[in-house]
Structure formats: C-alpha cells, structure tokens
Scaffold this active site. Structure first.
Site, PDB file in Angstrom:
ATOM      1  N   CYS A   1       0.806  -1.219   0.000  1.00 35.70           N
ATOM      2  CA  CYS A   1       0.000   0.000   0.000  1.00 35.70           C
ATOM      3  C   CYS A   1       0.839   1.268   0.000  1.00 35.70           C
ATOM      4  O   CYS A   1       0.435   2.287  -0.568  1.00 35.70           O
ATOM      5  CB  CYS A   1      -0.966   0.002   1.186  1.00 35.70           C
TER       6      CYS A   1
ATOM      7  N   HIS B   1      -1.877   0.597   7.178  1.00 36.66           N
ATOM      8  CA  HIS B   1      -2.433   0.863   5.849  1.00 36.66           C
ATOM      9  C   HIS B   1      -2.030   2.273   5.447  1.00 36.66           C
ATOM     10  O   HIS B   1      -1.721   3.117   6.311  1.00 36.66           O
ATOM     11  CB  HIS B   1      -3.953   0.722   5.857  1.00 36.66           C
TER      12      HIS B   1
ATOM     13  N   ASP C   1      -7.881   5.524  -2.156  1.00 39.85           N
ATOM     14  CA  ASP C   1      -7.419   4.282  -1.532  1.00 39.85           C
ATOM     15  C   ASP C   1      -7.568   3.165  -2.553  1.00 39.85           C
ATOM     16  O   ASP C   1      -8.673   2.688  -2.829  1.00 39.85           O
ATOM     17  CB  ASP C   1      -8.246   3.982  -0.274  1.00 39.85           C
TER      18      ASP C   1
END
Length: 215
Positions: free
Chosen positions: A19, A75, A91
């Site tokens: 991520c 994250h 995202d």
C-alpha cells in the site's frame, strides 16, 4: 453519501500488500495527469496503525468477508484537499467509490460506532505528499521471509529510493504510537505537516478537523 465524480481505478497501478508504494505512485500519477497540483501541494499521505500493529478496516478488496473487513498491521492512503475545498480519499485497496469523500470514507471504512478496545484504536500519521515524494524509501525488506522469499509478489518497478540516497525508511513512517498523537489540531500542527519529513500523528476523531483547517 458518496459523490458521483468517480475515477476509473484501473488507470492506476496497484500491487496487493504494498500500500505504501501504491500510494506513492498514485500521488505521482495524480500530479502528472493534472488531477492534483504538479508539486503535490494539495495531497497528503496518511499511514494508519497503532501500538499493536492491528487495525480493523472495512470495504477492503483483500477481505474474505462480505463486509470487506481486514485486520491490517498498517495501511496507507492518499487524501486530497481540492481547490474547491472538497476533501477526498484515494485508496487503491478500497472497494468504495474511487475517490471517496473523506467523511463518507471514514464512516464506511473505520465504522466509528464500532466499539474497539483502547489498544486497537487507530492513529493517523499525516505527511505532506510533496515532502513524502522526496524522502520516502523502501527496499521491501519488510515483505521478505528470513530465507529471502517474498511474503507477497513485489511490484514490477524498482524499489523506491529517496532523493538523498536513502534506500529504506518505511519503518519510520509506520511506527505509530498513541503516545505520539498531538492533543489539538492547530496552526502549529498544520505547519509541522508542511515542513517535517514524518509529519504528525493524530487521533481518528481529529482527522476531518485537520483537513478543514488546511488552507
């Protein structure tokens, strides 16, 4: 309710379980294609984690559950404060509209009404993208087993090296502790985010306030 201004997510590269790199190249692409300021001044990188390295997030593509629940160790997302003062979340791991308005994303992804034990509360490290793009580095060591095999297949591009030659500092960004969270969001906090490599750490209930204070 989500806005109708959705963007085709397939135009952005996405590698599952990386991520931080996804967010890094997302920012670069938004700047390059005119969807953000060329210098990234309207973009912010946010690392989400806690002392336990266990955070619950919903509507995640990697989930095996119908509600999209995943328990991540950390994250990373990108938040943009647009020129019209609207605030959206980018995202690439989310199943929600891309991008999503910040308030909608927070409500759906973190479910503030869902009761968590104090040690599992989420904290957010906010870093100005224009600074992050110069200083962030990852050689992906965190994704290797002791025998050198990959926990998940890495992105096809070369590892990210910082402008000063640093090859790995991901651990500095993902080291998020409750004790580091600021008490209040004020002009000093905003200035710190716009000047310091690691930005600041805030509590979840301060997230929307932070972006309404940014000018």
């Amino acid at each position: 309710m989500a806005s109708s201004a959705a963007v085709d997510v397939s135009q952005f590269d996405h590698t599952p379980y990386y991520c931080e790199e996804n967010a890094y190249f997302l920012c670069k692409n938004l700047c390059a294609n005119g969807m953000a300021q060329p210098d990234g001044s309207d973009l912010y990188i946010i690392f989400i984690s806690n002392d336990k390295k266990q955070i619950a997030l919903w509507h995640q593509k990697a989930s095996k559950f119908t509600d999209g629940l995943v328990l991540w160790d950390y994250h990373v997302i990108c938040v943009q404060r647009k020129t019209d003062s609207s605030i959206v979340v980018w995202d690439l791991d989310s199943a929600l509209q891309f991008p999503s308005p910040l308030a909608f994303y927070v409500s759906e992804t973190t479910r503030p009404w869902f009761q968590l034990f104090p040690e599992y509360q989420r904290f957010f490290r906010i870093v100005h993208a224009s600074i992050f793009l110069r200083h962030f580095a990852s050689d992906r060591r965190h994704m290797k087993e002791p025998d050198g095999t990959w926990q998940a297949q890495p992105p096809a591009n070369d590892p990210i090296v910082a402008e000063d030659g640093t090859v790995h500092n991901l651990n500095e960004y993902m080291d998020i502790k409750a004790a580091d969270a600021v008490e209040n969001v004020d002009d000093g906090v905003i200035n710190t985010v716009h000047s310091e490599k690691l930005g600041i750490v805030i509590k979840q209930d301060q997230l929307e306030k932070f972006f309404t204070h940014v000018t």
